[in-house]
Design an enzyme around this catalytic site. Structure first.
Site, mmCIF file in Angstrom:
data_model
loop_
_atom_site.group_PDB
_atom_site.id
_atom_site.type_symbol
_atom_site.label_atom_id
_atom_site.label_comp_id
_atom_site.label_asym_id
_atom_site.label_seq_id
_atom_site.Cartn_x
_atom_site.Cartn_y
_atom_site.Cartn_z
ATOM 1 N N ARG A 1 50.897 34.476 49.354
ATOM 2 C CA ARG A 1 50.200 34.601 48.068
ATOM 3 C C ARG A 1 49.783 33.205 47.593
ATOM 4 O O ARG A 1 50.520 32.223 47.779
ATOM 5 C CB ARG A 1 51.172 35.215 47.064
ATOM 6 N N THR B 1 39.569 43.888 47.990
ATOM 7 C CA THR B 1 40.662 43.260 48.706
ATOM 8 C C THR B 1 40.540 43.931 50.047
ATOM 9 O O THR B 1 39.701 44.809 50.209
ATOM 10 C CB THR B 1 41.981 43.606 47.978
ATOM 11 N N THR C 1 43.457 38.984 50.145
ATOM 12 C CA THR C 1 42.425 39.121 49.107
ATOM 13 C C THR C 1 41.912 37.777 48.619
ATOM 14 O O THR C 1 42.586 36.742 48.740
ATOM 15 C CB THR C 1 43.022 39.886 47.895
ATOM 16 N N ASP D 1 45.170 36.821 38.034
ATOM 17 C CA ASP D 1 46.301 37.758 38.080
ATOM 18 C C ASP D 1 47.502 37.264 37.270
ATOM 19 O O ASP D 1 48.496 37.976 37.126
ATOM 20 C CB ASP D 1 46.733 38.018 39.534
ATOM 21 N N SER E 1 51.177 40.360 41.981
ATOM 22 C CA SER E 1 50.200 41.118 42.763
ATOM 23 C C SER E 1 50.569 42.596 42.796
ATOM 24 O O SER E 1 51.725 42.962 42.555
ATOM 25 C CB SER E 1 50.185 40.572 44.191
ATOM 26 N N SER E 2 49.584 43.422 43.111
ATOM 27 C CA SER E 2 49.846 44.847 43.356
ATOM 28 C C SER E 2 49.741 45.190 44.848
ATOM 29 O O SER E 2 49.908 46.358 45.209
ATOM 30 C CB SER E 2 48.824 45.705 42.608
ATOM 31 N N GLY F 1 42.300 47.546 45.870
ATOM 32 C CA GLY F 1 42.047 48.327 44.656
ATOM 33 C C GLY F 1 42.784 47.846 43.429
ATOM 34 O O GLY F 1 43.013 48.628 42.508
ATOM 35 N N GLY F 2 43.164 46.561 43.394
ATOM 36 C CA GLY F 2 43.840 46.057 42.195
ATOM 37 C C GLY F 2 45.060 46.912 41.894
ATOM 38 O O GLY F 2 45.819 47.284 42.773
HETATM 39 O O1 DON Z 1 46.872 40.862 44.146
HETATM 40 C C1 DON Z 1 46.390 41.768 43.501
HETATM 41 O O2 DON Z 1 47.008 42.749 43.128
HETATM 42 C C2 DON Z 1 44.924 41.731 43.188
HETATM 43 N N1 DON Z 1 44.442 40.384 43.097
HETATM 44 C C3 DON Z 1 44.226 42.497 44.226
HETATM 45 C C4 DON Z 1 42.792 42.496 43.906
HETATM 46 C C5 DON Z 1 42.121 43.647 44.369
HETATM 47 O O3 DON Z 1 42.588 44.546 44.998
HETATM 48 C C6 DON Z 1 40.737 43.550 43.933
HETATM 49 N N2 DON Z 1 40.169 44.703 43.840
HETATM 50 N N3 DON Z 1 40.479 45.683 44.149
#
Ligand code: DON
Length: 579
Positions: free
Chosen positions: A114, A388, A406, A430, A459-460, A480-481
């Site tokens: 990360r 991502t 990502t 984030d 992060s997710s 997908g965030g």
């Molecule tokens: O790390 C994370 O959870 C986010 N930065 C992931 C970003 C992401 O999946 C973007 N769009 N879907």
């Protein structure tokens, strides 16, 4: 001004038509599928190894590494570097991510690469000169760039578990960048969008246009600066990125644009090997990513809650099923917002959150007939895009690798490092925006996930592996965030609770609830109007929306041991390559 000419358009149309004709039939569009439990096409079957990613060429690079005697880690590294060339919206060397690994003997590990905050970061860094929080500084500026982790992560994975020489793994990406590759319609369209959006960054326009003219489908995209950077990485390993010319170019761009990352930040970056999160569900074993991802803890927490219900007899995507899954999501996302962060900096009660006892307590609070309540006095959450990327690898020995990495939003910060040809992330977005700033409009100001020097932002991302009775079952993960964790949850439930085959599990429509805003979002075509009516009668605020996630997965055929690759055809360039 970006303007294609007519002749090039015609030539490219012919080339693309031929390419499509040679590739054979494309997967059926998901859009017209009205019923559930419909499979877009059978999974790709192979006896030995399999790579499934968002881009077929990158999957093939990984597959060739397996054929050449590499293991799943080698193939994952090669695929990751190739995606940095062929899938620039999310594949990267300027971002970060997570790799979860299950070895053939059942041991598991996780590599955390990360991004981290630069040494000069602090919780007030996203305030403008008037002391007011600025979303632009937070998400769309040089301050939004975190210290990249991808190259260090791949180098650590290789050093610990790789088999083939490093140069064999980076080499294909160097070639793809130097010699170029034919653009699909999807990627050409995407580049067009990014160039128009990012005309303020000349190096970005240079990288993704041909002398200022937008690329067309069927044309060849060459990335010479990126090729030279990858060559330095190929020759010098992680030093080729974190020291010397690449580091100098990156730090110079930061100084030019008011960013914080210095050569010292780069030299100090370390990927970290961590103990994965482990959980169980009806005899299955779940192996996933620990903090700084909230993914593994929240996934296990939700599965623990749901294990207490007979979901199968409720019926897949029935109102009763969706209600119970939603209530599990509501509770896990509340805990996520309040408690989860980088555990090297703040204490996170992971053991309690992932315990069966805590799940039993949470079940007590779920009314089987009425929607719960997300307290609007707390906080809401900002919109996140779908950019991502996740990929899955299994080798002939049964080693499994699950990678999600990502740049944060599509094309990250949009800043290509001049002279180095790669995109920088905007992952600092984030972190929580400002201490105490919690608004119904979408901001969280809780303490644990505020920016601090060298802390990793929450992060997710949820790269996950399922096993049972000591045997590998499936490799899954998604972009997908915040929707990521729920996407992974549902594909896991489709496999473990509903006995779906992997392609069916991937294709099935999904839902999302994230505590706040208190909305239940369901993919279009996922449920009948009657089911929506029943959910509304229970008090759920239902919204029907477009696609959710892209879960490029692999399952092991329990009878033959074949590797079954299931690309998520919600993403049109996705592909599985096996041998
Ligand atoms: O790390 C994370 O959870 C986010 N930065 C992931 C970003 C992401 O999946 C973007 N769009 N879907």
């Amino acid at each position: 001004m970006v303007r294609p000419n007519l002749l090039r358009r015609l030539v490219c149309l012919v080339v693309v038509t031929l390419v499509v004709a040679c590739q054979g039939p494309q997967p059926a569009s998901l859009a017209p599928m009205a019923a559930e439990r419909v499979v877009s096409r059978p999974p790709i079957r192979a006896a030995a190894g399999m790579v499934v990613s968002a881009d077929m060429r990158a999957s093939q690079v990984g597959r060739d590494v397996l054929r050449a005697g590499g293991n799943a880690i080698d193939a994952a590294i090669a695929t990751g570097f190739a995606l940095a060339v062929t899938h620039p919206g999310a594949g990267n060397i300027g971002g970060g991510g997570f790799m979860v690994v299950r070895l053939p003997d059942g041991r598991a590990t996780a590599i955390d690469f990360r991004e981290k905050a630069p040494l000069a970061a602090n919780a007030d860094m996203f305030l403008d000169e008037n002391g007011t929080y600025s979303s632009t500084l937070h998400h769309n500026s040089h301050l939004a760039v975190g210290v990249p982790g991808t190259v260090a992560g791949f180098a650590k994975a290789h050093e610990r578990y790789g088999k083939l020489p490093w140069a064999r793994l980076v080499g294909p990406a160097v070639d793809l960048a130097a010699e170029g590759f034919v653009l699909t319609g999807n990627l050409a369209r995407s580049l067009r969008g990014v160039v128009q959006r990012l005309s303020r960054y000349p190096a970005t326009v240079d990288a993704f246009t041909r002398d200022g003219e937008e690329y067309l489908p069927g044309e060849v995209l060459r990335q010479p600066d990126l090729a030279r950077t990858l060559e330095r990485i190929m020759r010098e390993g992680r030093k080729g990125f974190y020291r010397g010319e690449t580091a100098r170019l990156l730090a110079a761009e930061m100084r030019r644009g008011g960013g914080l990352i210095t050569e010292e930040d780069l030299a100090r970056y370390e990927a970290i090997e961590r103990t994965p999160i482990r959980g169980t569900f009806r005899g299955y074993e779940i192996i996933s990513m620990p903090p700084p991802s909230s993914g593994g803890p929240a996934l296990v927490q939700m599965l623990n809650v749901l294990e207490g219900y007979d979901l199968r007899s409720m019926g897949h995507n029935s109102a009763a099923y969706i209600h119970h899954v939603t209530e599990a999501m509501r509770r896990a996302y509340r805990d996520r917002a309040l408690l989860l962060a980088d555990q090297d900096f703040v204490e996170v009660p992971v053991d309690r959150l992932t315990s069966k006892e805590y799940a039993a307590e949470l079940r007590q609070s779920i009314n089987p007939a009425m929607a719960g309540h997300s307290d609007p006095a707390d906080v809401s959450v900002p919109h996140e895009s779908d950019q991502t990327t996740h990929y899955s690898v299994v080798d002939a020995d049964g080693m499994a690798v699950s990678v999600t990495y990502t740049l944060e939003q599509g094309y990250g910060s949009g800043i290509v490092v001049p002279g180095a040809g790669f995109l920088l992330n905007n992952e600092m977005g984030d972190f929580n925006p400002q201490r105490g700033l919690t608004t119904s409009g979408g901001l969280i100001g809780t303490e644990p996930n505020l920016a601090r020097p060298e802390q990793r932002m929450l992060s997710s991302m949820t790269p996950t592996i399922l096993a049972r009775d000591g045997r590998l079952v499936a490799v899954i993960g998604s972009p997908g965030g915040r929707t990521i964790i729920n996407t992974v949850l549902q594909v896991a439930l489709n496999v473990m609770e509903f006995d779906m085959g992997i392609q069916e599990a991937v294709d099935a429509r999904r839902l999302h609830h994230q505590w706040l805003p208190d909305n239940l979002r369901i993919e279009a075509g996922g449920v009948s109007a009657e089911t929506v009516g029943q959910l509304r009668a229970m008090g759920h605020v239902v919204q029907v929306r477009g696609r959710q996630g892209s879960i490029h997965s692999i399952m092991i055929d329990p009878v033959t041991g074949d590797r079954l690759g299931a690309p998520d055809y919600r993403q049109s360039d996705a592909g599985a390559a096996g041998h």
